[in-house]
Design an enzyme around this catalytic site. Structure first.
Site, PDB file in Angstrom:
ATOM      1  N   GLY A 269      12.094  17.096  39.114  1.00  0.00           N
ATOM      2  CA  GLY A 269      12.453  15.760  38.664  1.00  0.00           C
ATOM      3  C   GLY A 269      12.259  14.766  39.792  1.00  0.00           C
ATOM      4  N   ASN A 270      12.412  13.504  39.420  1.00  0.00           N
ATOM      5  CA  ASN A 270      12.079  12.438  40.356  1.00  0.00           C
ATOM      6  C   ASN A 270      13.019  12.361  41.546  1.00  0.00           C
ATOM      7  OD1 ASN A 270       9.804  11.558  38.960  1.00  0.00           O
ATOM      8  ND2 ASN A 270      11.110  10.551  37.449  1.00  0.00           N
ATOM      9  N   VAL A 271      14.309  12.618  41.303  1.00  0.00           N
ATOM     10  CA  VAL A 271      15.251  12.481  42.413  1.00  0.00           C
ATOM     11  C   VAL A 271      15.029  13.595  43.429  1.00  0.00           C
ATOM     12  CG1 VAL A 271      17.649  12.269  43.079  1.00  0.00           C
ATOM     13  CG2 VAL A 271      16.918  11.438  40.850  1.00  0.00           C
ATOM     14  N   GLU A 292      13.452  27.855  43.481  1.00  0.00           N
ATOM     15  CA  GLU A 292      12.671  28.514  42.436  1.00  0.00           C
ATOM     16  C   GLU A 292      11.294  27.886  42.273  1.00  0.00           C
ATOM     17  OE1 GLU A 292      15.102  28.346  38.964  1.00  0.00           O
ATOM     18  OE2 GLU A 292      15.242  26.181  39.000  1.00  0.00           O
ATOM     19  N   ASN A 382      16.112  20.262  27.985  1.00  0.00           N
ATOM     20  CA  ASN A 382      15.230  21.310  28.531  1.00  0.00           C
ATOM     21  C   ASN A 382      15.922  22.663  28.558  1.00  0.00           C
ATOM     22  OD1 ASN A 382      13.364  19.263  29.142  1.00  0.00           O
ATOM     23  ND2 ASN A 382      14.300  18.916  31.138  1.00  0.00           N
ATOM     24  N   GLY A 386      17.470  27.068  36.306  1.00  0.00           N
ATOM     25  CA  GLY A 386      18.104  27.787  37.415  1.00  0.00           C
ATOM     26  C   GLY A 386      19.271  27.029  38.006  1.00  0.00           C
TER      27      GLY A 386
HETATM   28  O1  0RQ Z   1      14.311  10.382  29.238  1.00  0.00           O
HETATM   29  O2  0RQ Z   1      12.099   9.707  30.045  1.00  0.00           O
HETATM   30  O3  0RQ Z   1      12.694   9.606  27.603  1.00  0.00           O
HETATM   31  O4  0RQ Z   1      13.750   8.014  29.241  1.00  0.00           O
HETATM   32  O5  0RQ Z   1      16.549  12.212  30.216  1.00  0.00           O
HETATM   33  O6  0RQ Z   1      15.928  11.843  32.917  1.00  0.00           O
HETATM   34  O7  0RQ Z   1      16.608  10.452  34.823  1.00  0.00           O
HETATM   35  O8  0RQ Z   1      14.141  10.930  34.481  1.00  0.00           O
HETATM   36  O9  0RQ Z   1      15.770  12.701  35.292  1.00  0.00           O
HETATM   37  O10 0RQ Z   1      13.595  14.028  35.120  1.00  0.00           O
HETATM   38  O11 0RQ Z   1      15.427  14.488  36.809  1.00  0.00           O
HETATM   39  O12 0RQ Z   1      15.745  15.035  34.381  1.00  0.00           O
HETATM   40  C1  0RQ Z   1      18.916  16.783  33.698  1.00  0.00           C
HETATM   41  C2  0RQ Z   1      16.973  16.512  32.190  1.00  0.00           C
HETATM   42  C3  0RQ Z   1      17.116  15.245  34.364  1.00  0.00           C
HETATM   43  C4  0RQ Z   1      16.679  17.703  34.399  1.00  0.00           C
HETATM   44  C5  0RQ Z   1      17.442  16.564  33.640  1.00  0.00           C
HETATM   45  C6  0RQ Z   1      17.087  10.989  29.728  1.00  0.00           C
HETATM   46  C7  0RQ Z   1      16.316   9.936  30.496  1.00  0.00           C
HETATM   47  C8  0RQ Z   1      14.926  10.530  30.508  1.00  0.00           C
HETATM   48  C9  0RQ Z   1      15.049  12.530  32.085  1.00  0.00           C
HETATM   49  P1  0RQ Z   1      13.122   9.340  29.017  1.00  0.00           P
HETATM   50  P2  0RQ Z   1      15.554  11.394  34.398  1.00  0.00           P
HETATM   51  P3  0RQ Z   1      15.032  14.087  35.459  1.00  0.00           P
HETATM   52  C10 0RQ Z   1      15.182  23.546  38.460  1.00  0.00           C
HETATM   53  C11 0RQ Z   1      16.627  23.340  38.027  1.00  0.00           C
HETATM   54  C12 0RQ Z   1      18.396  21.126  33.995  1.00  0.00           C
HETATM   55  C13 0RQ Z   1      17.608  22.241  34.592  1.00  0.00           C
HETATM   56  C14 0RQ Z   1      17.630  22.272  36.077  1.00  0.00           C
HETATM   57  C15 0RQ Z   1      16.962  19.091  33.825  1.00  0.00           C
HETATM   58  C16 0RQ Z   1      15.209  12.012  30.651  1.00  0.00           C
HETATM   59  O13 0RQ Z   1      17.065  17.671  35.736  1.00  0.00           O
HETATM   60  O14 0RQ Z   1      16.343  19.524  32.878  1.00  0.00           O
HETATM   61  O15 0RQ Z   1      18.336  21.563  36.763  1.00  0.00           O
HETATM   62  N1  0RQ Z   1      17.953  19.805  34.419  1.00  0.00           N
HETATM   63  N2  0RQ Z   1      16.816  23.158  36.623  1.00  0.00           N
HETATM   64  O16 0RQ Z   1      16.384   8.693  29.869  1.00  0.00           O
HETATM   65  C17 0RQ Z   1      20.631  10.405  27.166  1.00  0.00           C
HETATM   66  C18 0RQ Z   1      21.914  10.644  29.098  1.00  0.00           C
HETATM   67  C19 0RQ Z   1      20.699  10.794  29.843  1.00  0.00           C
HETATM   68  C20 0RQ Z   1      19.495  10.760  29.131  1.00  0.00           C
HETATM   69  C21 0RQ Z   1      19.075  11.092  31.239  1.00  0.00           C
HETATM   70  N3  0RQ Z   1      23.091  10.669  29.717  1.00  0.00           N
HETATM   71  N4  0RQ Z   1      21.837  10.471  27.780  1.00  0.00           N
HETATM   72  N5  0RQ Z   1      19.444  10.562  27.801  1.00  0.00           N
HETATM   73  N6  0RQ Z   1      18.520  10.948  30.033  1.00  0.00           N
HETATM   74  N7  0RQ Z   1      20.418  10.992  31.156  1.00  0.00           N
HETATM   75  C22 0RQ Z   1      14.100  23.736  37.446  1.00  0.00           C
HETATM   76  C23 0RQ Z   1      14.190  24.941  36.574  1.00  0.00           C
HETATM   77  O17 0RQ Z   1      15.214  25.461  36.398  1.00  0.00           O
HETATM   78  C24 0RQ Z   1      13.034  25.495  35.950  1.00  0.00           C
END
Ligand code: 0RQ
Length: 501
Positions: A269-271, A292, A382, A386
């Site tokens: 992700g971006n952060v 991972e 998603n 991990g």
């Molecule tokens: O959607 O692009 O349609 O606007 O969620 O959010 O802020 O771009 O952040 O890409 O870092 O994803 C938790 C999903 C964050 C990711 C999550 C909407 C937001 C946007 C994406 P749009 P951002 P990121 C290593 C570890 C779980 C798995 C994990 C994730 C989209 O980090 O899948 O950590 N984590 N694995 O608009 C509604 C809210 C929202 C929301 C964000 N509160 N309500 N929509 N969005 N917050 C990898 C592996 O394990 C493989």
């Protein structure tokens, strides 16, 4: 040089269409692939065509699909669009598959990535009928050189009745020597300690093994992995990265970790990308990563000389960076190790090495429960991936998110999380572009005040304080974690009704 030099297996070279004939309706199939890398490129498409023909003839044809993590359009996309999957685990980012999961057409099992292999060993999904695994080469003795991900491939090859191999020449032949496949796993009650005492310590073999008698088809391909590009670091991500890196400086000065930190896990992700970029500009040196996924900026950190080594299970690179890696693979040997996901994400190792875990979140509530997976409680994004493997066992974990989503109509800090993946007991530090909240050593009400003041967006801060104050006032005999249950999820219901929290 030929990529398939085993006489027994080269006799089994065939087309993707013929290979797909070996998969039958109702099969459970383990396919390779992790964060858009190392997934089979052709057999799933051929299988999808068979499924569509069967459906037009009025026949049922779906499979149970297990992978390492997310794949790509050529796998999850085509199978979901062919309505060919009835069960899916453990992580998905493909939009078509997500739609099928959220429409209820696919049963989705969102499990910790380190757990799936043993769940298959113990037969939770029934037997594994087939495996479709992409590799970089087949050696004369039949050993397999893995490609850009290892994931669950060892388990799929061990457990499946029938194996289809895709040998992808796009992967550099120099991949030989990049992998560490542990064959010492024993099942309870016979388990032994796993002797990984340093991030890139080898404990296994560089190759995957397969019983040649089980291999029913070998398909040659030459196709790139998914292009895993990120948008450039924006102001919010930059701000979060700054808070987080400053926090690490503070931890070093407090004597809680060495000057070169502890091994870093960063989610995708971006952060996460911004944090890695921030570390490149920082004073930190001789860093290590036990993670991972290797995304662009992690490789960049290695290139910059700030990072000494990376242990992971997969790459997840943008196309230009993947091409750069492929052209220079030999120069990375010894600094990058790819393991099975059981080992890259293993709780025992994460705890022993003292990992710093950095993962994204959807929302957190005022008491520090974190939702990584569900939108308004029900809709799957998603999966937990991990994040639980690492966060629960990390020495220090961070959950990061912008303080609002969808142009400010959603607050990422809410009275009560609409779904919980990481409980208050597991979450150490929350970070938004507003600031950072260290939750370690705090009780729930102190924690709530800190989260609201430091992390919530100013547009929502006052209302969160108001909720907390009234909850405290209304809970004289339940003052530990005060809630107004009739109101706790009202922010989410308001969003569903009015489009705004
Ligand atoms: O959607 O692009 O349609 O606007 O969620 O959010 O802020 O771009 O952040 O890409 O870092 O994803 C938790 C999903 C964050 C990711 C999550 C909407 C937001 C946007 C994406 P749009 P951002 P990121 C290593 C570890 C779980 C798995 C994990 C994730 C989209 O980090 O899948 O950590 N984590 N694995 O608009 C509604 C809210 C929202 C929301 C964000 N509160 N309500 N929509 N969005 N917050 C990898 C592996 O394990 C493989």
């Amino acid at each position: 040089m030929t990529r398939i030099s085993c006489p027994v297996l080269s006799k089994k070279i065939t087309t993707a269409a013929q290979a797909a004939e070996h998969i039958s309706p109702g099969d459970n199939v383990g396919m390779s692939g992790f964060t858009g890398c190392g997934y089979p490129k052709e057999v799933p498409g051929a299988l999808a065509e068979r499924m569509k023909s069967a459906h037009s003839a009025g026949e049922e044809f779906t499979i149970g699909l297990l992978t390492g993590a997310s794949t790509a359009q050529e796998l999850d996309g085509v199978l979901a669009e062919a309505e060919g999957v009835h069960l899916r685990a453990p992580f998905n980012t493909d939009p078509s598959m997500r739609r099928a999961i959220n429409s209820g057409d696919v049963e989705y099992i969102d499990t910790h990535l380190s757990h799936l292999a043993q769940q298959v060993w113990f037969g939770y999904f029934g037997k594994l009928d087939g495996a479709v695994v992409e590799v970089a080469a087949v050696l004369p003795n039949g050993l397999l050189v893995p490609g850009s991900s290892v994931g669950n491939n060892k388990t799929w090859l061990d457990q499946a009745d029938k194996v289809i191999l895709e040998v992808n020449e796009w992967h550099p032949r120099e991949y030989e020597g990049f992998h560490d496949v542990y064959y010492g796993t024993k099942l309870p009650p016979h388990r032994n300690p796993i002797q990984i005492l340093e991030p890139t310590q080898r404990i296994g073999d560089p190759y995957l093994r397969v019983d040649p008698d089980k291999v029913v088809a070998v398909v040659r391909t030459n196709a790139p992995d998914r292009d895993n590009s990120f948008s450039p670091v924006d102001d919010k991500s930059h701000a979060m990265a700054e808070y987080l890196i400053d926090f690490l400086r503070h931890e070093v000065s407090a004597g809680r970790m060495p000057k070169n930190l502890l091994p870093i896990q960063s989610g995708i992700g971006n952060v996460a990308n911004a944090v890695l970029e921030g570390l490149k500009e920082s004073e930190f040196e001789h860093l290590h990563s036990y993670t991972e996924v290797i995304q662009d900026n992690l490789l960049g950190l290695l290139d910059s000389g700030k990072l000494d080594s990376i242990s992971a299970t997969a790459f997840s690179l943008s196309r230009p960076v993947a091409e750069h890696f492929n052209a220079n693979a030999e120069s990375y040997k010894g600094r990058i190790l790819l393991r099975t996901q059981e080992m890259s994400n293993h709780p025992e190792i994460v705890r022993r090495l003292g990992i710093i875990a950095i993962n994204g979140m959807v929302e957190a509530d005022i008491y520090g429960h974190v939702n990584s997976t569900h939108i308004t409680g029900s809709k799957m994004m998603n999966g937990i991936g991990g994040s639980g493997d690492f966060a629960r066992n990390a020495f220090l974990n961070f959950f990061v998110s912008p303080s609002t989503a969808k142009d400010g109509s959603i607050s990422s800090i809410v009275p009560m999380a609409s779904h919980v993946d990481h409980t208050e007991h597991d979450v150490h530090v929350l970070v938004t572009e507003q600031g950072i909240a260290d939750l370690r050593g705090t009780s729930p009400v102190t924690r709530a005040k800190r989260i609201i003041d430091n992390c919530a967006h100013p547009d929502y801060r006052e209302r969160l304080h108001d909720y907390l104050d009234r909850a405290i006032a209304e809970s004289p005999n339940a003052a530990h974690t005060p809630h107004i249950l009739s109101e706790a999820l009202s922010w989410h219901t308001r969003f569903l009704e009015d489009g705004h929290m």
